[in-house]
Design an enzyme around this catalytic site. Structure first.
Site, short mmCIF file in Angstrom:
data_model
loop_
_atom_site.label_atom_id
_atom_site.label_comp_id
_atom_site.label_asym_id
_atom_site.label_seq_id
_atom_site.Cartn_x
_atom_site.Cartn_y
_atom_site.Cartn_z
N TYR A 11 0.83 -1.22 0.00
CA TYR A 11 0.00 0.00 0.00
C TYR A 11 0.86 1.27 0.00
O TYR A 11 0.80 2.08 -0.93
CB TYR A 11 -0.92 -0.06 1.23
CG TYR A 11 -1.72 1.18 1.51
CD1 TYR A 11 -2.41 1.86 0.49
CD2 TYR A 11 -1.82 1.66 2.81
CE1 TYR A 11 -3.17 2.99 0.78
CE2 TYR A 11 -2.58 2.78 3.11
CZ TYR A 11 -3.25 3.45 2.09
OH TYR A 11 -3.99 4.57 2.38
N ASP A 58 11.97 -12.77 -1.07
CA ASP A 58 11.74 -12.58 0.36
C ASP A 58 13.00 -12.04 1.00
O ASP A 58 14.11 -12.52 0.70
CB ASP A 58 11.39 -13.96 0.95
CG ASP A 58 10.67 -13.81 2.26
OD1 ASP A 58 11.22 -13.17 3.18
OD2 ASP A 58 9.55 -14.33 2.37
N PHE A 80 10.01 -0.91 3.57
CA PHE A 80 8.60 -1.04 3.96
C PHE A 80 8.24 -2.49 4.32
O PHE A 80 7.25 -2.71 5.02
CB PHE A 80 7.68 -0.68 2.78
CG PHE A 80 7.70 0.75 2.36
CD1 PHE A 80 7.06 1.72 3.10
CD2 PHE A 80 8.34 1.14 1.18
CE1 PHE A 80 7.05 3.05 2.70
CE2 PHE A 80 8.34 2.47 0.77
CZ PHE A 80 7.70 3.43 1.53
N SER A 124 6.16 3.33 13.25
CA SER A 124 4.73 3.56 13.45
C SER A 124 4.50 4.33 14.74
O SER A 124 5.27 4.21 15.70
CB SER A 124 4.06 2.20 13.54
OG SER A 124 2.78 2.31 14.06
N TYR A 148 3.64 -6.81 17.18
CA TYR A 148 3.91 -5.98 16.00
C TYR A 148 4.62 -4.69 16.42
O TYR A 148 5.67 -4.34 15.88
CB TYR A 148 2.60 -5.65 15.26
CG TYR A 148 2.75 -4.51 14.28
CD1 TYR A 148 3.46 -4.68 13.09
CD2 TYR A 148 2.18 -3.25 14.55
CE1 TYR A 148 3.61 -3.62 12.20
CE2 TYR A 148 2.33 -2.19 13.66
CZ TYR A 148 3.06 -2.38 12.49
OH TYR A 148 3.21 -1.33 11.63
N LYS A 152 8.65 -3.04 15.80
CA LYS A 152 9.03 -1.70 15.32
C LYS A 152 10.00 -1.04 16.30
O LYS A 152 11.02 -0.46 15.90
CB LYS A 152 7.78 -0.82 15.16
CG LYS A 152 6.85 -1.25 14.06
CD LYS A 152 7.48 -1.08 12.68
CE LYS A 152 6.60 -1.50 11.54
NZ LYS A 152 7.29 -1.68 10.28
N ASN A 198 -8.78 -2.02 9.67
CA ASN A 198 -8.64 -0.57 9.87
C ASN A 198 -9.88 0.18 9.41
O ASN A 198 -10.66 -0.31 8.60
CB ASN A 198 -7.39 -0.05 9.13
CG ASN A 198 -6.13 -0.69 9.68
OD1 ASN A 198 -5.42 -1.37 8.95
ND2 ASN A 198 -5.88 -0.51 10.96
N ARG A 230 -7.86 9.96 15.87
CA ARG A 230 -6.59 9.61 15.26
C ARG A 230 -6.13 10.71 14.31
O ARG A 230 -6.92 11.51 13.84
CB ARG A 230 -6.72 8.31 14.44
CG ARG A 230 -7.03 7.07 15.26
CD ARG A 230 -5.86 6.63 16.12
NE ARG A 230 -6.16 5.42 16.86
CZ ARG A 230 -6.81 5.39 18.03
NH1 ARG A 230 -7.23 6.49 18.60
NH2 ARG A 230 -7.02 4.24 18.64
#
Ligand code: NAD
Ligand code: UFG
Length: 343
Positions: A11, A58, A80, A124, A148, A152, A198, A230
């Site tokens: 994305y 990968d 990313f 993030s 997750y 990060k 989301n 948000r």
């Protein structure tokens, strides 16, 4: 000299590839297509009239990375690639730690071996712990509440340690707030697998009639209308933030920047703006709070403004309009477009 974009079919990566190509960069993408489609590359080509060099591979495969670094003269890397679903990370922590950490370690090893030391990393806002004052600046207290988020945070620390050990490194860590929307052409956008987690993809799928109604997770927060707030940022603004970040890698250093608008909107603000701009109703039902959700989260964007010479210029109306255009033009994402073509 080319820019290597890991996860460039995804994305945010695909929108960034468009901006890179339009800014005259040569772009190489490595993506295993675990959460994206090959069709994205055709769309990028149609949009820009330029092609990225694509490797289906990968990051866990070090040999593949070596092949890319041997075959091309790479100036910088935008990283990313990774797994990003919070709920899945709670169920499959090993997969998340292994994929996100090992991928990044391989990348750093190979970059170092080929003397490439400029890296822009996708972090993030999830790395900010609870209890911080809003808006969140880059010095706010860090702590993650799920695997997750911890990957990060760990990667940020890994990068900082690499810089401490070798000051040739140039790391720009970008902490994204809530990216939504799509390219204004409607050619590329967010294509979540299965039921979206989301807000915006859920809203567009309700509006198009694929899902019956939106569940609002809580209306009893201490916000102006009780629903969660948000900092939504248009994905094209976010992509442009990467162009500015690349310029910042001209000098050695380890820097972190928030990429947001600095403006908070509630779930109801998003629904009402979406309905107003697109003329489509979004039926909803209020449910209980979703576990792990903060009431409010928005960025202090001064540091990025000052040091990257970047700020978001697209508002919530643009985000809603562009998200809807993408949804209408691609009711089932890239998959549907592919089956239309083959029919
Ligand atoms: P995405 O899933 O659309 O893109 C990630 C891409 O990486 C996908 O195309 C996937 O196929 C690829 N990939 C995954 N693992 C790989 C591997 N081991 N090797 C090669 N390719 C691999 O996600 P996105 O929304 O574009 O997010 C990009 C980055 O930004 C991620 O690191 C994500 O954690 C981070 N981020 C996203 C958001 C968000 O809300 N979208 C918010 C904050 C941070
Ligand atoms: N929400 C709903 N209904 C839904 C989905 C979301 O009411 O069906 C609400 C949430 O409760 C929250 C807001 O909409 O108040 C935004 O939720 P999202 O799931 O869209 O986004 P989050 O802020 O929870 O998290 C996202 C990414 C994280 C990332 C974080 C900060 O999913 O990975 O933004 O960048 F870390």
């Amino acid at each position: 000299m080319a820019i290597l974009v890991t996860g460039g079919a995804g994305y945010i990566g695909s929108h960034t590839c468009v901006e890179l190509l339009e800014n005259g960069h040569d772009v190489i993408v490595i993506d295993n297509l675990s959460n994206s489609s090959l069709d994205v590359l055709d769309r990028i080509h149609t949009l820009t009239n330029k092609k990225v060099t694509f490797y289906k591979g990968d990051l866990l495969d070090r040999t593949m990375l070596e092949t890319i670094f041997t075959g091309h003269s790479i100036e910088s890397v935008i990283h990313f690639a990774g797994l990003k679903a919070v709920g899945e990370s709670v169920e499959q922590p090993n997969r998340y730690y292994y994929t996100n950490l090992m991928s990044t370690l391989h990348l750093l090893q190979v970059m170092d071996k080929y003397n490439v030391h400029k890296l822009v990393f996708s972090s993030s806002a999830t790395v900010y712990g609870t209890g911080n004052l809003m808006p969140l600046n880059e010095e706010a207290r860090l702590s993650a509440v799920n695997p997750y988020g911890r990957t990060k945070l760990m990667i940020e620390e890994m990068l900082a340690d690499h810089y401490r050990s070798n000051q040739a490194w140039r790391f720009i860590v970008l902490r994204y707030f809530n990216p939504i929307g799509a390219h204004p052409s409607g050619m590329i956008g967010e294509d979540p697998a299965g039921r979206p987690n989301n807000l915006m993809p859920y809203v567009t799928q309700v509006a198009v009639g694929k899902l019956p109604e939106l569940n609002i997770f809580g209306d009893d927060y201490s916000t102006h209308d009780g629903t969660g707030v948000r900092d939504y940022i248009h994905v094209v603004d976010l992509a442009l933030g990467h162009i500015q970040a690349l310029k910042k890698t001209a000098e050695p250093g380890y820097h972190t920047y928030n990429l947001g608008t600095g403006q908070g909107y509630s779930v109801l603000d998003v629904i009402h703006t979406f309905e107003e701009v697109n003329g489509n109703p979004v039926p909803y039902r209020v449910q209980g709070r979703r576990s792990g959700d903060a009431a409010v989260c928005y960025a202090d964007v001064e540091k990025a403004k000052k040091e990257l010479n970047w700020e978001a210029t697209r508002g919530l109306q643009d985000m809603c309009r562009d998200a809807w255009r993408w949804q209408v033009q691609n009711p089932n994402g890239y998959q549907k477009a592919r089956s239309f073509q083959s029919n």
